[in-house]
Each structure stands twice: as C-alpha cells, then as structure tokens.
Design a protein around this motif. Structure first.
Motif, PDB file in Angstrom:
ATOM      1  N   HIS A 171       0.861  -1.171   0.000  1.00 20.92           N
ATOM      2  CA  HIS A 171       0.000   0.000   0.000  1.00 20.92           C
ATOM      3  C   HIS A 171       0.902   1.227   0.000  1.00 20.92           C
ATOM      4  O   HIS A 171       2.021   1.205   0.528  1.00 20.92           O
ATOM      5  CB  HIS A 171      -0.905   0.001   1.243  1.00 20.92           C
ATOM      6  CG  HIS A 171      -1.911   1.096   1.227  1.00 20.92           C
ATOM      7  ND1 HIS A 171      -1.643   2.347   1.696  1.00 20.92           N
ATOM      8  CD2 HIS A 171      -3.184   1.125   0.768  1.00 20.92           C
ATOM      9  CE1 HIS A 171      -2.708   3.109   1.542  1.00 20.92           C
ATOM     10  NE2 HIS A 171      -3.661   2.383   0.982  1.00 20.92           N
ATOM     11  N   LEU A 172       0.439   2.311  -0.593  1.00 16.30           N
ATOM     12  CA  LEU A 172       1.219   3.533  -0.693  1.00 16.30           C
ATOM     13  C   LEU A 172       1.704   4.020   0.669  1.00 16.30           C
ATOM     14  O   LEU A 172       2.806   4.554   0.792  1.00 16.30           O
ATOM     15  CB  LEU A 172       0.380   4.631  -1.363  1.00 16.30           C
ATOM     16  CG  LEU A 172       1.075   5.954  -1.631  1.00 16.30           C
ATOM     17  CD1 LEU A 172       2.275   5.745  -2.557  1.00 16.30           C
ATOM     18  CD2 LEU A 172       0.103   6.945  -2.242  1.00 16.30           C
ATOM     19  N   ASN A 173       0.921   3.790   1.709  1.00 14.85           N
ATOM     20  CA  ASN A 173       1.272   4.251   3.063  1.00 14.85           C
ATOM     21  C   ASN A 173       1.772   3.119   3.955  1.00 14.85           C
ATOM     22  O   ASN A 173       1.657   3.207   5.178  1.00 14.85           O
ATOM     23  CB  ASN A 173       0.065   4.926   3.712  1.00 14.85           C
ATOM     24  CG  ASN A 173      -0.362   6.158   2.961  1.00 14.85           C
ATOM     25  OD1 ASN A 173       0.475   6.938   2.526  1.00 14.85           O
ATOM     26  ND2 ASN A 173      -1.661   6.330   2.771  1.00 14.85           N
ATOM     27  N   GLU A 174       2.347   2.069   3.369  1.00 17.30           N
ATOM     28  CA  GLU A 174       2.834   0.916   4.149  1.00 17.30           C
ATOM     29  C   GLU A 174       3.888   1.370   5.157  1.00 17.30           C
ATOM     30  O   GLU A 174       4.862   2.020   4.796  1.00 17.30           O
ATOM     31  CB  GLU A 174       3.423  -0.142   3.229  1.00 17.30           C
ATOM     32  CG  GLU A 174       3.950  -1.367   3.951  1.00 17.30           C
ATOM     33  CD  GLU A 174       2.869  -2.122   4.686  1.00 17.30           C
ATOM     34  OE1 GLU A 174       2.967  -2.236   5.931  1.00 17.30           O
ATOM     35  OE2 GLU A 174       1.925  -2.588   4.044  1.00 17.30           O
ATOM     36  N   LYS A 175       3.690   1.017   6.423  1.00 14.83           N
ATOM     37  CA  LYS A 175       4.619   1.402   7.497  1.00 14.83           C
ATOM     38  C   LYS A 175       5.416   0.215   8.036  1.00 14.83           C
ATOM     39  O   LYS A 175       6.417   0.401   8.708  1.00 14.83           O
ATOM     40  CB  LYS A 175       3.850   2.036   8.666  1.00 14.83           C
ATOM     41  CG  LYS A 175       3.009   3.226   8.292  1.00 14.83           C
ATOM     42  CD  LYS A 175       3.843   4.461   8.104  1.00 14.83           C
ATOM     43  CE  LYS A 175       2.934   5.661   7.937  1.00 14.83           C
ATOM     44  NZ  LYS A 175       3.313   6.524   6.870  1.00 14.83           N
ATOM     45  N   GLN A 213       8.026  -4.017   3.758  1.00 15.97           N
ATOM     46  CA  GLN A 213       8.872  -3.220   2.866  1.00 15.97           C
ATOM     47  C   GLN A 213      10.126  -4.003   2.471  1.00 15.97           C
ATOM     48  O   GLN A 213      10.511  -4.024   1.296  1.00 15.97           O
ATOM     49  CB  GLN A 213       9.254  -1.901   3.529  1.00 15.97           C
ATOM     50  CG  GLN A 213       8.074  -0.982   3.744  1.00 15.97           C
ATOM     51  CD  GLN A 213       8.402   0.204   4.628  1.00 15.97           C
ATOM     52  OE1 GLN A 213       9.418   0.232   5.305  1.00 15.97           O
ATOM     53  NE2 GLN A 213       7.522   1.199   4.620  1.00 15.97           N
TER      54      GLN A 213
END
Length: 102
Positions: free
Chosen positions: A7-11, A16
């Motif tokens: 997802h674009l906002n993967e934390k 990652q």
C-alpha cells in the motif's frame, strides 16, 4: 512471478523489506503471459502496471507464437492496457510471455 503489493502508506518494515527482496530476486508485477486472439488481427491486454510511457516486450512461448513473431508488434500502450497487432489465423495457442516496464 509477482512481487508483494505494498500500500502507498505501508509502514511495516518487514513488508517493505520483503518487497525489496522480491525485486532483487527478479519478482515483479510487470511480467505476465498473453495468448493472441485467433482469427483476428489485434489482441487487447489488461496490464495494471502499464502506462502510456511504458515499454512492452514480447517473447514467444509456443511454436505458433514463434511463427508469427516477425509480424507481431505492440501497437498501442495506454494506462492499464496495451494492444498487440498480429497475423490472423486459426491457431489458438499463440502464447507469449510479456513484460511491461516504465
């Protein structure tokens, strides 16, 4: 072969890192397969990673695909799709690997 979809906002650094490892191992969502439509001269392909500036590469998978490769080409590339122009014949197994980059 496909890679991890982040997802674009993967934390999550684990996700990652997995995505990065997948890319180094050669996995991405840019590769796929396509079978040319029999008895017609064009085949439209849905390719979520393609955009108007993308480059599409085709590689024959079958003998019938190899037989038409000299007169088969990517005619258009747009957001989410590309179109292949090819000879019209009844062979239903004109199968290609495809890669969409850029």
């Amino acid at each position: 072969m496909s890679g991890v979809n982040l997802h674009l906002n993967e934390k999550d650094p684990v996700q990652q890192n997995r995505a990065i490892r997948d890319l180094f191992a050669g996995r991405s969502n840019a590769a796929g397969t396509v079978t040319l439509t029999a008895n017609t001269t064009t085949t439209a392909v849905n390719a979520l990673n393609c955009s108007a500036g993308s480059k599409v590469f085709l590689f024959p998978r079958t003998a019938n695909a190899a037989a038409v490769v000299a007169s088969t080409y990517v005619a258009t590339v747009a957001s989410g799709t590309f179109t292949i122009t090819h000879p019209s014949n009844a062979n239903a197994d004109k199968n290609f690997f495809c890669v969409c980059l850029g």
